[in-house]
Scaffold this motif. Sequence first.
Motif, PDB file in Angstrom:
ATOM      1  N   TRP A   4     -23.270  23.124 -11.894  1.00 21.96           N
ATOM      2  CA  TRP A   4     -23.212  21.502 -11.823  1.00 21.96           C
ATOM      3  C   TRP A   4     -22.244  20.898 -12.763  1.00 21.96           C
ATOM      4  N   TRP A  32     -20.345  17.080 -10.490  1.00 21.92           N
ATOM      5  CA  TRP A  32     -20.854  16.496  -9.310  1.00 21.92           C
ATOM      6  C   TRP A  32     -21.590  15.413  -9.913  1.00 21.92           C
ATOM      7  N   GLY A  90     -25.433  17.543  -7.638  1.00 21.84           N
ATOM      8  CA  GLY A  90     -25.842  18.318  -8.693  1.00 21.84           C
ATOM      9  C   GLY A  90     -27.116  18.962  -8.797  1.00 21.84           C
ATOM     10  N   SER A  91     -28.130  18.024  -8.763  1.00 26.62           N
ATOM     11  CA  SER A  91     -29.398  18.328  -8.815  1.00 26.62           C
ATOM     12  C   SER A  91     -29.953  19.137  -7.659  1.00 26.62           C
ATOM     13  N   TRP A 104     -27.990  21.182  -5.751  1.00 26.03           N
ATOM     14  CA  TRP A 104     -27.388  22.465  -6.130  1.00 26.03           C
ATOM     15  C   TRP A 104     -28.034  23.368  -6.961  1.00 26.03           C
TER      16      TRP A 104
END
Length: 249
Positions: free
Chosen positions: A163, A168, A173-174, A176
């Motif tokens: 991330w 991102w 991101g969270s 992923w």
Amino acid sequence: MRLRFLVSRGDLPQGSGRRALSTKAESAEGRLWGELAHVHVGAGRGTLKITGLSVLWFATTAASIALASFAFHFPGSLPPGNGDEFVPQGVVGAAIHGGATGLVVGGLQAFLLRRAGRSGGRWLALTVLALFLGHAVADVLPDAYGLPVVATMGGFALGAAQWLAADWPLRIGSAWMAVTGTAWAVAMWAAYEAGRTMPDWRIEHLIIGGAVGVSLGASTAALWLWRPIRETASAGRPRQGATGRTGTP
């Protein structure tokens, strides 16, 4: 839609001059199409690029994790046999185990990202770092702590590192990190229970690596087809021209 330079034969001079102009037109068309292909990664013809990235991402991630778990790990079962002691020299083994695994896995992923028009250098570096730290925890801590921590949290650490590499926004991101961590933990615990009774440590490592590779590869490959990631990819910078913060790896 592919752009074409429409030049009638009558407009071109005869002989070498005609051939030169035709060659220049074809070259200019190729350069222009190349720039457009790099900018529009998430739409039109670029959609095939994202789909291809997803398929290759699954195949290379699954295969590389499985093979690395077999090729770069010293003889021995999991946990490594530290007992109740801290073993600082385990960092040396972790540099080989985690570092080599990170180079193979992260290197292949970074290569695919570059083929999709993204930059992969930071992705490779942080993937290597995350896998090294995960192996260091397992090889240094007492057995009662090392394996549970790595099996439960190793994937979340890897997802967080990637991330950071991709830069991102929070939503992507969270997601992923959550998907990576969950896929890692479920596969590792299940494979550990299945492989711990194997008499050959190589088979045990291959079972664990294969399960983690398939789980992690499939789940993260599917994320590349998720619309927010695709839209982020399509907004990324081309290889030449625009610069600045892109939010893509």
